[in-house]
Design an enzyme around this catalytic site. Structure first.
Site, short mmCIF file in Angstrom:
data_model
loop_
_atom_site.label_atom_id
_atom_site.label_comp_id
_atom_site.label_asym_id
_atom_site.label_seq_id
_atom_site.Cartn_x
_atom_site.Cartn_y
_atom_site.Cartn_z
N ASP A 109 7.58 -6.26 -4.26
CA ASP A 109 6.69 -5.18 -3.85
C ASP A 109 7.00 -4.67 -2.45
O ASP A 109 7.20 -5.46 -1.52
CB ASP A 109 5.23 -5.65 -3.82
CG ASP A 109 4.77 -6.28 -5.12
OD1 ASP A 109 5.55 -6.30 -6.08
OD2 ASP A 109 3.62 -6.76 -5.14
N GLN A 125 8.28 -7.61 -0.15
CA GLN A 125 8.39 -8.95 -0.70
C GLN A 125 9.87 -9.31 -0.82
O GLN A 125 10.66 -8.55 -1.37
CB GLN A 125 7.72 -9.01 -2.06
CG GLN A 125 6.20 -8.83 -2.01
CD GLN A 125 5.51 -10.07 -1.49
OE1 GLN A 125 5.29 -11.02 -2.21
NE2 GLN A 125 5.18 -10.06 -0.21
N TRP A 133 12.95 -14.49 -8.07
CA TRP A 133 11.63 -14.60 -7.45
C TRP A 133 11.43 -16.00 -6.89
O TRP A 133 11.79 -17.01 -7.48
CB TRP A 133 10.56 -14.29 -8.49
CG TRP A 133 9.19 -14.04 -7.89
CD1 TRP A 133 8.65 -12.84 -7.56
CD2 TRP A 133 8.22 -15.03 -7.54
NE1 TRP A 133 7.40 -13.02 -7.03
CE2 TRP A 133 7.10 -14.35 -7.00
CE3 TRP A 133 8.18 -16.43 -7.63
CZ2 TRP A 133 5.96 -15.01 -6.56
CZ3 TRP A 133 7.04 -17.10 -7.16
CH2 TRP A 133 5.95 -16.38 -6.65
N ARG A 232 -6.19 -9.81 -4.50
CA ARG A 232 -5.00 -9.68 -3.67
C ARG A 232 -4.73 -8.25 -3.20
O ARG A 232 -5.29 -7.28 -3.69
CB ARG A 232 -3.77 -10.20 -4.40
CG ARG A 232 -3.50 -9.61 -5.77
CD ARG A 232 -2.32 -10.34 -6.40
NE ARG A 232 -2.03 -9.93 -7.77
CZ ARG A 232 -2.56 -10.51 -8.85
NH1 ARG A 232 -3.44 -11.48 -8.73
NH2 ARG A 232 -2.22 -10.09 -10.07
N ASP A 233 -3.83 -8.18 -2.20
CA ASP A 233 -3.21 -6.95 -1.71
C ASP A 233 -4.19 -6.07 -0.93
O ASP A 233 -4.52 -4.94 -1.34
CB ASP A 233 -2.60 -6.15 -2.87
CG ASP A 233 -1.73 -7.00 -3.77
OD1 ASP A 233 -1.20 -8.01 -3.30
OD2 ASP A 233 -1.60 -6.66 -4.96
N GLU A 287 -3.94 -4.46 -8.99
CA GLU A 287 -3.31 -4.99 -7.78
C GLU A 287 -2.55 -3.86 -7.09
O GLU A 287 -2.40 -2.77 -7.64
CB GLU A 287 -2.38 -6.15 -8.11
CG GLU A 287 -1.24 -5.80 -9.04
CD GLU A 287 -0.38 -7.02 -9.38
OE1 GLU A 287 -0.36 -7.97 -8.59
OE2 GLU A 287 0.28 -7.00 -10.43
#
Length: 622
Positions: A109, A125, A133, A232-233, A287
């Protein structure tokens, strides 16, 4: 500028299954075969003449050499010219030339874009250790023009109990008093999601190289009734017309996606309001929520705090479960902190997508220099993790796009490449009014076709538009068989990253469907069914319907960059991004074709095609 007029090769033999050999097989057009036959006759005469001269020498050398050499010299021309590239060649070729990606490893992201002291900052990210990941950190890069980038040291890494399993996505805020801070989601030891704060060590540093975490993190824990992994976020903080400072965040309750609203007085302590900003049942987790104003009177973008009668507000949400970004346009009541969609049928998560291809977790920035809103999204690979490991890198970002309200429709946003990308253009080829009969295909001679910016206009002849469609308006890109699925009024468009025999190709095209009442629906699609002969497991057709108003021409723009194709229809009303991994259509083997695979419509096409240069992505020279 090179202006070219090209006569199409035409296939008028419509098979019963409605497949066109020109687009579904490696068979070459009849006109091309005739030319090749003439060349082969001359070649045969030459070979016969040379045979007697060579025979004596070859026999003297040895009979075996004679046999091998004769076999090699008599190989068909198409076998000679068909080069098979090694896996190493292909992996090297797949790295993009002008899309942002770090030198190595995995990005995800985009986080907290920020303008500070003449630099555009992009946090993202990032796994500093591998092209898959894991070890989620905040990578950091800066640019002056959104095209050429300097990579900076990683800004934030997992180091505390509250973010031990990852420094996840968030935002940055620059206050009028010069204060700068980041809000991010920490993935704790038990994978619960906690909201945290960080600040630059030196806010006078234009590059903001060093960051430190707030001593009293986390600043927010998961509210009651919300899952520990569904929170989140956090967004950029802004000040409303009532003087209150606000922050929003996505979550879900059961399967209802929603946006929480927080107020703060000190940018450390946040109080959640009783009611969400907005919610939509059966849309699941929201999100990477983005929230921003758009002008209804001009194309000037607005800072997040803008508010007034000539302004609409956009909510954008993402969800990893489906890997899509959805948006909706509506009205924001700042006094009540409530948002209402203009059209409930186009509400968040059920209406319009930011991009109909591989595009996810987008984040926007208000650019105070050029008064524009710019957005980036994460463009995932579509092949296997093994290929990511072999390449040493994985995933890219789209070319930065501006965002404005489409004031003609009032229902759509327009996403369009930033103007700076045009500085990479060179060697334009222009093709004017190429007439495409049903079933025809036209090779476009532009040289290497791996880094391109293509602008095209298509006009369907009026007599064809009066014909009755054979779909009754029920056509859909994603449920079709791609560019070989023939109808009276489509498909027609451009095939990119194609090899000469078209055994590999990625067609991007329009398809017009008429309903029984005479209504017309235009679709914009990308066919990935034959993009790769090898390892890309994603064999799909992307796309959506796109509004075309009375008097408008059909227009598309394509950005082709090795392993990615970004397609924009009707000025950016509909956008789709594809990852493409050809095995033969690479380097000099990559070609481009115009095609009209409709059965009843003739189409006139005009194009400009630019070669594109390389953007610079390099470590900052400290």
């Amino acid at each position: 500028m090179k202006t070219t007029t090209t006569e199409p090769f035409t296939d008028l033999e419509h098979s019963p299954n409605h497949y066109t050999p020109l687009l579904n097989h490696t068979e070459l057009p009849q006109g091309f075969v005739r030319k090749q036959s003439f060349v082969r006759v001359l070649s045969s005469i030459t070979l016969v003449s040379l045979f007697f001269v060579l025979a004596f020498v070859l026999i003297v050398l040895n009979q075996q050499n004679s046999t091998n050499t004769t076999a090699a010299n008599s190989a068909p021309p198409e076998e000679k010219s068909s080069r098979r590239y090694s896996p190493s060649d292909r992996l090297t070729w797949e790295r993009t030339a002008y899309h942002f990606q770090p030198q190595k490893n995995f990005i995800y992201d985009p986080n907290g874009p920020l303008f500070h002291m003449g630099w555009y900052h992009l946090f993202y990210q990032y796994n500093p250790y591998a092209p898959i990941w894991g070890n989620m950190s905040w990578g950091h890069a800066v640019t002056k023009d959104m095209i050429n980038w300097f990579e900076l040291p990683v800004a934030l890494t997992p180091s505390e109990w509250y973010d031990f399993e990852g420094v996840l996505s968030g935002s940055t805020t620059a206050l009028p008093n010069g204060q700068i801070f980041a809000l991010y989601t920490g993935n704790a030891n038990d994978f619960s999601q906690l909201q945290c704060k960080a600040v630059p060590v030196n806010k006078s540093d234009p590059l903001l190289v060093e960051w430190v975490k707030y001593n009293d993190n986390p600043i927010l824990y998961t509210p009651p009734g919300i899952g520990l992994k569904d929170y989140r976020d956090p967004s950029t903080v802004w000040t409303g017309p009532d003087g209150k400072h606000r922050m929003i965040m996505g979550t879900k309750i059961n399967r209802t996606g929603l946006v929480l609203v927080y107020h703060t007085t000190d940018f450390v302590n946040y109080v959640m309001l009783d009611e969400p900003l907005h919610s939509v049942p059966n849309t699941d987790m929201w999100e990477c929520v983005d929230f921003y104003p758009v002008s209804t009177i001009n194309d000037s973008a607005l800072d997040i705090a803008a508010y007034g009668s000539d302004i609409k507000h956009v909510i954008k949400e993402s969800w990893e479960g489906h890997g899509m970004d959805w948006y909706s346009i509506g009205t924001y009541d700042a006094m009540k902190d409530k948002w209402t969609p203009d059209n409930p049928e186009l509400d968040v998560g059920i209406g319009l997508r930011v991009d109909y291809g591989r595009f996810f977790a987008s984040k926007s920035l208000y650019d105070p220099l050029k008064k524009r809103r710019v957005t980036w999204g994460y463009v995932a690979e579509s092949d296997s993790a093994d290929q990511d490991l072999n390449r040493g890198w994985a995933t890219i970002y789209n070319v930065a796009r501006t965002v404005v309200l489409d004031r003609k429709t009032g229902t759509h946003l327009l996403h369009w490449p930033v103007e700076e990308i045009e500085t990479l253009r060179s060697d334009v080829h222009e093709f004017k009014e190429i007439w495409l009969e049903p079933g025809s295909i036209v090779p476009l001679d532009i040289g290497q076709a791996t880094q391109l910016d293509i602008v095209a206009t298509f006009e369907v002849d009026r007599e064809s538009l009066s014909l009755t469609s054979d779909t009754n308006g029920e056509y859909g890109c994603t449920t079709s068989s791609g560019a070989t699925d023939r109808g009276i009024l489509g498909p027609f468009g451009i095939a990119v990253l194609a090899d000469e025999a078209r055994s590999e190709l990625t067609p991007v095209y329009f398809y017009i469907a008429k309903s029984n009442d005479g209504g017309v629906t235009t679709h914009f699609c990308t066919d990935k069914l034959r993009s790769s002969l090898d390892y890309d497991g994603e064999r799909v057709v992307y796309g959506s319907s796109v509004p075309v108003l009375d008097g408008e021409e059909l227009t598309m723009r394509l950005l082709v960059d090795h392993s990615v194709v970004e397609g924009f229809a009707m000025g950016g009303r509909i956008v789709m991004t594809s990852r493409v991994y050809p095995t033969k259509a690479i380097y000099d083997g990559a070609k481009i074709f115009l095609f009209n695979n409709a059965t009843g419509a003739s189409v006139k096409a005009s194009l400009k095609i630019w070669q594109m240069g390389y953007a610079r992505v390099q470590p900052y020279p400290f």
